[in-house]
Design a protein around this motif. Sequence first.
Motif, PDB file in Angstrom:
ATOM      1  N   TYR A   6      40.741  31.459  48.189  1.00  0.00           N
ATOM      2  CA  TYR A   6      41.148  31.683  46.804  1.00  0.00           C
ATOM      3  C   TYR A   6      42.422  32.514  46.775  1.00  0.00           C
ATOM      4  CZ  TYR A   6      40.110  32.078  41.775  1.00  0.00           C
ATOM      5  OH  TYR A   6      40.132  31.972  40.405  1.00  0.00           O
ATOM      6  N   PHE A   7      43.157  32.404  45.685  1.00  0.00           N
ATOM      7  CA  PHE A   7      44.376  33.206  45.513  1.00  0.00           C
ATOM      8  C   PHE A   7      44.049  34.354  44.569  1.00  0.00           C
ATOM      9  CE2 PHE A   7      48.627  33.836  43.398  1.00  0.00           C
ATOM     10  CZ  PHE A   7      49.224  34.436  44.496  1.00  0.00           C
ATOM     11  N   LEU A   8      43.815  35.531  45.137  1.00  0.00           N
ATOM     12  CA  LEU A   8      43.416  36.702  44.357  1.00  0.00           C
ATOM     13  C   LEU A   8      44.168  37.927  44.878  1.00  0.00           C
ATOM     14  CD1 LEU A   8      41.530  37.721  42.102  1.00  0.00           C
ATOM     15  CD2 LEU A   8      39.812  38.180  43.865  1.00  0.00           C
ATOM     16  N   PRO A   9      45.415  38.098  44.432  1.00  0.00           N
ATOM     17  CA  PRO A   9      46.248  39.203  44.936  1.00  0.00           C
ATOM     18  C   PRO A   9      45.909  40.540  44.274  1.00  0.00           C
ATOM     19  CG  PRO A   9      47.506  37.905  43.373  1.00  0.00           C
ATOM     20  CD  PRO A   9      46.179  37.214  43.519  1.00  0.00           C
ATOM     21  N   SER A  22      43.814  47.564  29.778  1.00  0.00           N
ATOM     22  CA  SER A  22      43.787  46.120  29.993  1.00  0.00           C
ATOM     23  C   SER A  22      44.983  45.646  30.799  1.00  0.00           C
ATOM     24  CB  SER A  22      43.726  45.382  28.653  1.00  0.00           C
ATOM     25  OG  SER A  22      44.830  45.707  27.832  1.00  0.00           O
ATOM     26  N   HIS A  23      46.160  46.196  30.519  1.00  0.00           N
ATOM     27  CA  HIS A  23      47.351  45.814  31.272  1.00  0.00           C
ATOM     28  C   HIS A  23      47.198  46.220  32.731  1.00  0.00           C
ATOM     29  CE1 HIS A  23      52.051  45.941  31.513  1.00  0.00           C
ATOM     30  NE2 HIS A  23      51.538  44.909  32.139  1.00  0.00           N
ATOM     31  N   ARG A  24      46.729  47.435  32.945  1.00  0.00           N
ATOM     32  CA  ARG A  24      46.554  47.939  34.301  1.00  0.00           C
ATOM     33  C   ARG A  24      45.542  47.105  35.086  1.00  0.00           C
ATOM     34  NH1 ARG A  24      45.634  52.727  32.910  1.00  0.00           N
ATOM     35  NH2 ARG A  24      43.368  52.864  33.030  1.00  0.00           N
ATOM     36  N   LEU A  25      44.406  46.816  34.472  1.00  0.00           N
ATOM     37  CA  LEU A  25      43.360  46.091  35.179  1.00  0.00           C
ATOM     38  C   LEU A  25      43.711  44.625  35.393  1.00  0.00           C
ATOM     39  CD1 LEU A  25      40.111  47.628  33.643  1.00  0.00           C
ATOM     40  CD2 LEU A  25      41.097  48.035  35.904  1.00  0.00           C
ATOM     41  N   MET A  26      44.419  44.016  34.459  1.00  0.00           N
ATOM     42  CA  MET A  26      44.814  42.622  34.658  1.00  0.00           C
ATOM     43  C   MET A  26      45.772  42.479  35.832  1.00  0.00           C
ATOM     44  SD  MET A  26      45.147  41.020  30.813  1.00  0.00           S
ATOM     45  CE  MET A  26      45.398  39.342  31.418  1.00  0.00           C
ATOM     46  N   LEU A  27      46.682  43.450  35.980  1.00  0.00           N
ATOM     47  CA  LEU A  27      47.594  43.413  37.126  1.00  0.00           C
ATOM     48  C   LEU A  27      46.860  43.730  38.420  1.00  0.00           C
ATOM     49  CD1 LEU A  27      50.713  45.185  35.564  1.00  0.00           C
ATOM     50  CD2 LEU A  27      50.494  42.758  36.109  1.00  0.00           C
ATOM     51  N   ARG A  33      50.920  37.951  36.570  1.00  0.00           N
ATOM     52  CA  ARG A  33      52.112  38.587  37.123  1.00  0.00           C
ATOM     53  C   ARG A  33      53.226  38.512  36.092  1.00  0.00           C
ATOM     54  NH1 ARG A  33      54.860  40.307  41.498  1.00  0.00           N
ATOM     55  NH2 ARG A  33      57.076  39.787  41.627  1.00  0.00           N
ATOM     56  N   GLN A  34      53.919  39.619  35.884  1.00  0.00           N
ATOM     57  CA  GLN A  34      55.028  39.626  34.936  1.00  0.00           C
ATOM     58  C   GLN A  34      56.234  38.919  35.527  1.00  0.00           C
ATOM     59  OE1 GLN A  34      55.876  43.172  32.535  1.00  0.00           O
ATOM     60  NE2 GLN A  34      58.029  42.967  33.086  1.00  0.00           N
ATOM     61  N   GLU A  35      56.785  37.956  34.774  1.00  0.00           N
ATOM     62  CA  GLU A  35      57.977  37.223  35.201  1.00  0.00           C
ATOM     63  C   GLU A  35      59.226  37.687  34.470  1.00  0.00           C
ATOM     64  OE1 GLU A  35      57.963  35.244  37.739  1.00  0.00           O
ATOM     65  OE2 GLU A  35      55.798  35.448  37.995  1.00  0.00           O
ATOM     66  N   GLY A 388      32.464  48.389  51.797  1.00  0.00           N
ATOM     67  CA  GLY A 388      32.978  49.236  50.722  1.00  0.00           C
ATOM     68  C   GLY A 388      34.115  48.590  49.968  1.00  0.00           C
ATOM     69  N   ALA A 389      35.008  47.915  50.688  1.00  0.00           N
ATOM     70  CA  ALA A 389      36.138  47.227  50.053  1.00  0.00           C
ATOM     71  C   ALA A 389      35.643  46.069  49.192  1.00  0.00           C
ATOM     72  CB  ALA A 389      37.120  46.739  51.109  1.00  0.00           C
ATOM     73  N   LYS A 390      34.595  45.385  49.663  1.00  0.00           N
ATOM     74  CA  LYS A 390      34.049  44.273  48.888  1.00  0.00           C
ATOM     75  C   LYS A 390      33.394  44.783  47.602  1.00  0.00           C
ATOM     76  CE  LYS A 390      33.343  41.011  52.679  1.00  0.00           C
ATOM     77  NZ  LYS A 390      32.472  39.972  53.259  1.00  0.00           N
ATOM     78  N   PHE A 391      32.678  45.895  47.701  1.00  0.00           N
ATOM     79  CA  PHE A 391      32.070  46.485  46.499  1.00  0.00           C
ATOM     80  C   PHE A 391      33.148  46.847  45.472  1.00  0.00           C
ATOM     81  CE2 PHE A 391      28.543  48.247  49.440  1.00  0.00           C
ATOM     82  CZ  PHE A 391      27.858  47.044  49.369  1.00  0.00           C
ATOM     83  N   ALA A 392      34.202  47.480  45.938  1.00  0.00           N
ATOM     84  CA  ALA A 392      35.268  47.921  45.039  1.00  0.00           C
ATOM     85  C   ALA A 392      35.953  46.735  44.372  1.00  0.00           C
ATOM     86  CB  ALA A 392      36.286  48.765  45.809  1.00  0.00           C
ATOM     87  N   ALA A 393      36.219  45.682  45.146  1.00  0.00           N
ATOM     88  CA  ALA A 393      36.873  44.493  44.591  1.00  0.00           C
ATOM     89  C   ALA A 393      35.973  43.808  43.568  1.00  0.00           C
ATOM     90  CB  ALA A 393      37.246  43.527  45.707  1.00  0.00           C
TER      91      ALA A 393
END
Length: 439
Positions: A6-9, A22-27, A33-35, A388-393
Amino acid sequence: MRLSRYFLPILKENPKEAEIVSHRLMLRAGMMRQEAAGIYAWLPLGFRVLKKIEQIVREEQDRAGALELLMPTLQLADLWRESGRYDAYGPEMLRITDRHKRELLFGPTNEEMITEIFRAYVKSYKSLPLNLYHIQWKFRDEQRPRFGVMRGREFLMKDAYSFDIDETAARRSYNKMFVAYLRTFARMGLKAIPMRAETGPIGGDLSHEFIVLAETGESGVYCDSGVLNLAVPGEDVDYDGDLSPIIQQWTSVYAATEDVHDAGRFEREVPSDKRVHTRGIEVGQIFYFGTKYSDTMKATVAVADGTEVPIHGGSYGVGVSRLVGAIIEACHDDAGIKWPEAVAPFKAIILNLKQGADDTDAACEKLYRELSARGVEVLYDDTDQRAGAKFAAADLIGIPWQIMIGPKGLAEGRIEIKRRSDGSRENLAHADVVAMIAG
């Protein structure tokens, strides 16, 4: 969907340009991504949410009797000159000239175009009432775009337009959209309050904005707290019946934006312990504007005696892309987003806590196949990240159900599930997990 494909940057740090949650979490969650200023690319996770919201809006418009079409993003300037709005609209309108020197504009709204379509085909009162809508990208050249999708320049919008023979019929159409909006936002897990509002450049003298209360909102609002407890109409609502009791219930309780706020009435009608003065996010607005466009653009129909009369119109907008941000503002915690199931990009995420181990790999694969076969939208984190990284993501992207499969639980014949909305956890057998998530 396997996360490894998947593409999840995901971003680890908070973007400096993001001023609100909302802006912070969406990014951070890799949703967009802002163009350019106020213009965003919707990445796969964000696009899935956008399409879920769009479909709910579509279903409720169809239920209320509106008919979907699709109008182009570019409009002829001459149409707007007919209505008198071309010069009046101001610098927010993006004006364009093509190679043939024709003047065009990137549509900020569609009253003119839909009126032109209507007048070309509808000639008799027998074809009324009629409500046409589309879901299309709009552009308004905001002087100061900010807050991500909450105040962008390019945005996805549902706009509907009603056509009726007189004011009485037009108000019935207005009431249908009023009720449809209540149902639309409730299905998304939002409490959107209809508030009396200014009509602005759309025109007319009757308008309601649907507001989600939030301190990060741009609109100052005043209301009686009792409006928060009113019941939203259910699926059995009869759009062909008398909706006025529902409208009366919602409009008799004081609720107004700061533009039309009546301080004296607010103090007289609302007890001091029930007065709410806060800010809110506009997620939709409805207008009745009478013959504003039919008079200038000569959109008339023949009545029974053969005379021509101008139609009475209304317009009804929902900020589809803005709703993504509004839902996040209403549904989040310090760890990330908490999507309501109806709009979540996936219903469940499987977290393999020991990637590469035969037992956990096999258990995850089996559960992934079974849930997918049952029609559940599942994201399977099959990456080699630490637990831990998986939980956070998983917390960050906000998928409603987290399914955690590790060696210890498997040894006991149990799988741990976590409900993202409230953090509650259970340990269940494999079959019970399938039944709960797919049920």
